[in-house]
Every structure is written in C-alpha cells, then in structure tokens.
Design an enzyme around this catalytic site. Sequence first.
Site, PDB file in Angstrom:
ATOM      1  N   ASP A   1      -4.819  10.343   9.142  1.00 39.11           N
ATOM      2  CA  ASP A   1      -3.488   9.846   9.469  1.00 39.11           C
ATOM      3  C   ASP A   1      -3.046  10.291  10.849  1.00 39.11           C
ATOM      4  OD1 ASP A   1      -3.195   8.575   7.019  1.00 39.11           O
ATOM      5  OD2 ASP A   1      -2.425  10.382   6.054  1.00 39.11           O
TER       6      ASP A   1
ATOM      7  N   GLU B   1       0.853  -1.185   0.000  1.00 39.53           N
ATOM      8  CA  GLU B   1       0.000   0.000   0.000  1.00 39.53           C
ATOM      9  C   GLU B   1       0.893   1.240   0.000  1.00 39.53           C
ATOM     10  OE1 GLU B   1      -2.970   1.699   3.279  1.00 39.53           O
ATOM     11  OE2 GLU B   1      -3.452  -0.357   2.698  1.00 39.53           O
TER      12      GLU B   1
END
Length: 257
Positions: free
Chosen positions: A62, A51
Amino acid sequence: MKRPSLEERIIAARKAGRFAKVPFITAGFPDEERFCRAVVELDANGADIIEIGIPFSDPVADGPVVEDASRRVLEKGMTLHRTLDLLRPLAADLQAGLVFMGYYNPFLQYGLERLADDSAAMGVQGFIVPDLPLEESGPMRKALDARGIDLIALVGPNTGDERMREYAGTARGYVYVVSTLGTTGVRKNLPPEAEHTVGRARNAFRVPVALGFGLSHPDQVRAMADPPDVLVFGSSLLRHLDAGGSAAEYMERWAAV
C-alpha cells in the site's frame, strides 16, 4: 435469486460498452458512519464491484494514502471482525459484488474456514491477498472454493509470462494487474509498461483483466490501445472522502467510461 458472479458482472459491463468499475475503500474510513454511507453510495452510483480494504499494521503493497487510512482506522479499533459487523446489515441490499483485499495474517488468525463461512453468508464473492504466493495459497483457496468465493490473482510488470500462466491455471473472477512496480497511490500518468502488462495478462488468462495501482481519472485509460476490462481506483477516492467529499460525487468522474 442467484447473484451474478464477479466474472459475469464484468462481462455484462463490457457487453454494455463500458468498463467495469471497482472502487476501493478502506474498512471504517474515514469513520464508521461515513464508511457505511460511502459503500451505499458507491453501490448506487455505478460500482460493479466494491473492494473493501482490510486494515493491517504492515501494509507492504500500500502507498501512503492507503497506509495512512489503515493506520487511522486501526487506531480507532477497526478489525476484520468489526468490518464484517459493519457490512453485514448492508450486504443484502447491495447490487455490486463485494471483494475483500487484505493481508494473509488477519485472515489466518480469524480462521480460514470460519472466514469463508462468514464471508459467503453476507455475499462476499472474492478475496485479493497481495502477500500470499501461489505455492502457499492452497488452504485459503480450498476454503474459499468450497463456498464459491474467488481467490483473485495479482500480477505486475515483473511477473513473467510463465508465472502468469501458472496463476492462470487456478484463476477465477478476474486477474488484477498492478500498473507499476511499487505501492498503490495516485499517479498523474500510467507508466508505459502498464498497457504491455495488460496485454500479457490477457494472453495468459481466460478471465477478465483489471488494472489498478494509480488510476485516478478516466483519461488515463482512454488512450490505451489495449485497455483492461476493469478499472480499480482507491487512493483518489480515499483522498476525496477524507476531504469531506461524497462517494456519489466521486463516481461522477467515472460515469462516462
């Protein structure tokens, strides 16, 4: 030779009696040379799918490690265009599948049709877009579908069963279950709701179930009665690379699962 699909890769791993492994690495991190080396080492040391995080200036999903990695590579000039340039010469030799994870704005600015064409040409098989709701995903899904690229659903503990079934109607590749509400990041223990969310996703979706956001060691999933099919780990890998470690060394801890 036709490359196996993302779902086929995961099914093959599970038939072999192990989890499918999906390491996450931010494009260009810690620097371009070490990023390219890490991708090759991840591929050679057990990654079923890699990924690639596309850096963005406002990464709302995030945690601090991934956010810091994005900030640092953006300061060095990393872009979606540059990410494709770095991966293009590597892609033909990779055995693992490639998935891009990023926010919608850079993809839209690049051009969805162009992005789908360029990604398909180098073997990208999936996209994860955390800030793209199902109701607004039509244009990107159409562009990706036409090139055989999966748009991967992202669900969490706050995703109701009915909403999961709505996502399941268009799900391809696998469904990504986030372990907890909040952002990515290393956690010592997975929250109790993680296994419950995996179970609900398994009931709603017909594609394999991945678990991420906080995985840093195999012991976190060994005790699960209903474990996922796929393990996604990123922040702990980024920390390892930033400390001077290699991707090959990091993958050793996951070899037994």
